[in-house]
Motif scaffolding. Structure first.
Motif, PDB file in Angstrom:
ATOM      1  N   ILE A 143      89.057  18.574 -31.135  1.00 52.80           N
ATOM      2  CA  ILE A 143      89.803  17.525 -30.443  1.00 52.80           C
ATOM      3  C   ILE A 143      90.981  17.061 -31.300  1.00 52.80           C
ATOM      4  O   ILE A 143      90.820  16.721 -32.468  1.00 52.80           O
ATOM      5  N   TRP A 144      92.184  17.069 -30.716  1.00 54.37           N
ATOM      6  CA  TRP A 144      93.364  16.534 -31.392  1.00 54.37           C
ATOM      7  C   TRP A 144      93.380  15.033 -31.198  1.00 54.37           C
ATOM      8  O   TRP A 144      93.103  14.532 -30.107  1.00 54.37           O
ATOM      9  N   HIS A 145      93.690  14.282 -32.235  1.00 50.83           N
ATOM     10  CA  HIS A 145      93.835  12.839 -32.102  1.00 50.83           C
ATOM     11  C   HIS A 145      95.069  12.394 -32.864  1.00 50.83           C
ATOM     12  O   HIS A 145      95.534  13.049 -33.797  1.00 50.83           O
ATOM     13  N   LEU A 146      95.637  11.277 -32.426  1.00 52.71           N
ATOM     14  CA  LEU A 146      96.863  10.748 -33.005  1.00 52.71           C
ATOM     15  C   LEU A 146      96.537  10.006 -34.286  1.00 52.71           C
ATOM     16  O   LEU A 146      95.638   9.174 -34.312  1.00 52.71           O
ATOM     17  N   LYS A 151     103.755   9.398 -37.141  1.00 57.50           N
ATOM     18  CA  LYS A 151     102.553   9.773 -36.402  1.00 57.50           C
ATOM     19  C   LYS A 151     102.492  11.289 -36.276  1.00 57.50           C
ATOM     20  O   LYS A 151     103.505  11.956 -36.097  1.00 57.50           O
ATOM     21  N   VAL A 152     101.288  11.828 -36.377  1.00 54.88           N
ATOM     22  CA  VAL A 152     101.051  13.262 -36.234  1.00 54.88           C
ATOM     23  C   VAL A 152      99.782  13.469 -35.415  1.00 54.88           C
ATOM     24  O   VAL A 152      98.950  12.581 -35.296  1.00 54.88           O
ATOM     25  N   TRP A 153      99.680  14.656 -34.821  1.00 50.72           N
ATOM     26  CA  TRP A 153      98.428  15.069 -34.201  1.00 50.72           C
ATOM     27  C   TRP A 153      97.579  15.685 -35.295  1.00 50.72           C
ATOM     28  O   TRP A 153      98.065  16.469 -36.108  1.00 50.72           O
ATOM     29  N   ARG A 154      96.285  15.362 -35.319  1.00 48.10           N
ATOM     30  CA  ARG A 154      95.410  15.858 -36.359  1.00 48.10           C
ATOM     31  C   ARG A 154      94.117  16.384 -35.741  1.00 48.10           C
ATOM     32  O   ARG A 154      93.576  15.805 -34.811  1.00 48.10           O
ATOM     33  N   ARG A 155      93.618  17.507 -36.290  1.00 48.13           N
ATOM     34  CA  ARG A 155      92.379  18.110 -35.802  1.00 48.13           C
ATOM     35  C   ARG A 155      91.698  18.789 -36.979  1.00 48.13           C
ATOM     36  O   ARG A 155      92.334  19.292 -37.883  1.00 48.13           O
ATOM     37  N   GLY A 158      86.802  22.640 -38.969  1.00 46.39           N
ATOM     38  CA  GLY A 158      85.525  22.945 -39.579  1.00 46.39           C
ATOM     39  C   GLY A 158      85.634  23.119 -41.083  1.00 46.39           C
ATOM     40  O   GLY A 158      84.646  23.053 -41.798  1.00 46.39           O
ATOM     41  N   ARG A 159      86.845  23.339 -41.570  1.00 49.36           N
ATOM     42  CA  ARG A 159      87.066  23.509 -42.999  1.00 49.36           C
ATOM     43  C   ARG A 159      88.197  22.616 -43.509  1.00 49.36           C
ATOM     44  O   ARG A 159      88.060  21.954 -44.512  1.00 49.36           O
ATOM     45  N   ASP A 160      89.336  22.605 -42.813  1.00 47.01           N
ATOM     46  CA  ASP A 160      90.516  21.844 -43.234  1.00 47.01           C
ATOM     47  C   ASP A 160      91.057  21.033 -42.070  1.00 47.01           C
ATOM     48  O   ASP A 160      90.753  21.298 -40.916  1.00 47.01           O
ATOM     49  N   TRP A 161      91.910  20.067 -42.392  1.00 45.31           N
ATOM     50  CA  TRP A 161      92.624  19.315 -41.377  1.00 45.31           C
ATOM     51  C   TRP A 161      93.898  20.069 -41.022  1.00 45.31           C
ATOM     52  O   TRP A 161      94.600  20.580 -41.886  1.00 45.31           O
ATOM     53  N   ILE A 162      94.201  20.144 -39.726  1.00 47.32           N
ATOM     54  CA  ILE A 162      95.407  20.786 -39.230  1.00 47.32           C
ATOM     55  C   ILE A 162      96.278  19.683 -38.635  1.00 47.32           C
ATOM     56  O   ILE A 162      95.790  18.842 -37.876  1.00 47.32           O
ATOM     57  N   TYR A 163      97.565  19.705 -38.971  1.00 44.27           N
ATOM     58  CA  TYR A 163      98.490  18.679 -38.496  1.00 44.27           C
ATOM     59  C   TYR A 163      99.585  19.316 -37.663  1.00 44.27           C
ATOM     60  O   TYR A 163     100.049  20.411 -37.953  1.00 44.27           O
TER      61      TYR A 163
END
Length: 64
Positions: free
Chosen positions: A19-22, A40-44, A47-52
């Motif tokens: 799930i992407w969240h702001l 502000k960025v989208w973040r998800r 399972g291992r790292d955060w993706i922005y």
């Protein structure tokens, strides 16, 4: 699914990882005029790292 290197078994990722969240980011440095850098960025989590991803605001009235 993700492969767990410590136990060498396949395990199911939690549901929230897809799930992407702001997210509001504050960079710990100052801009040219002395203000903190933030945005502000989208973040998800994968399972291992955060993706922005870049968040671009739009005017709902202009889009109509």
């Amino acid at each position: 699914m993700a492969f767990d290197l410590t136990s060498k078994t396949l395990r199911q990722r939690p549901n929230w990882t897809g799930i992407w969240h702001l997210w509001t980011v504050i960079v710990p440095r100052r801009s040219i005029n002395g203000q903190l850098v933030y945005g502000k960025v989208w973040r998800r989590h994968d399972g291992r790292d955060w993706i922005y991803k870049k968040f671009t605001e739009y005017d709902g009235e202009a889009a109509a």
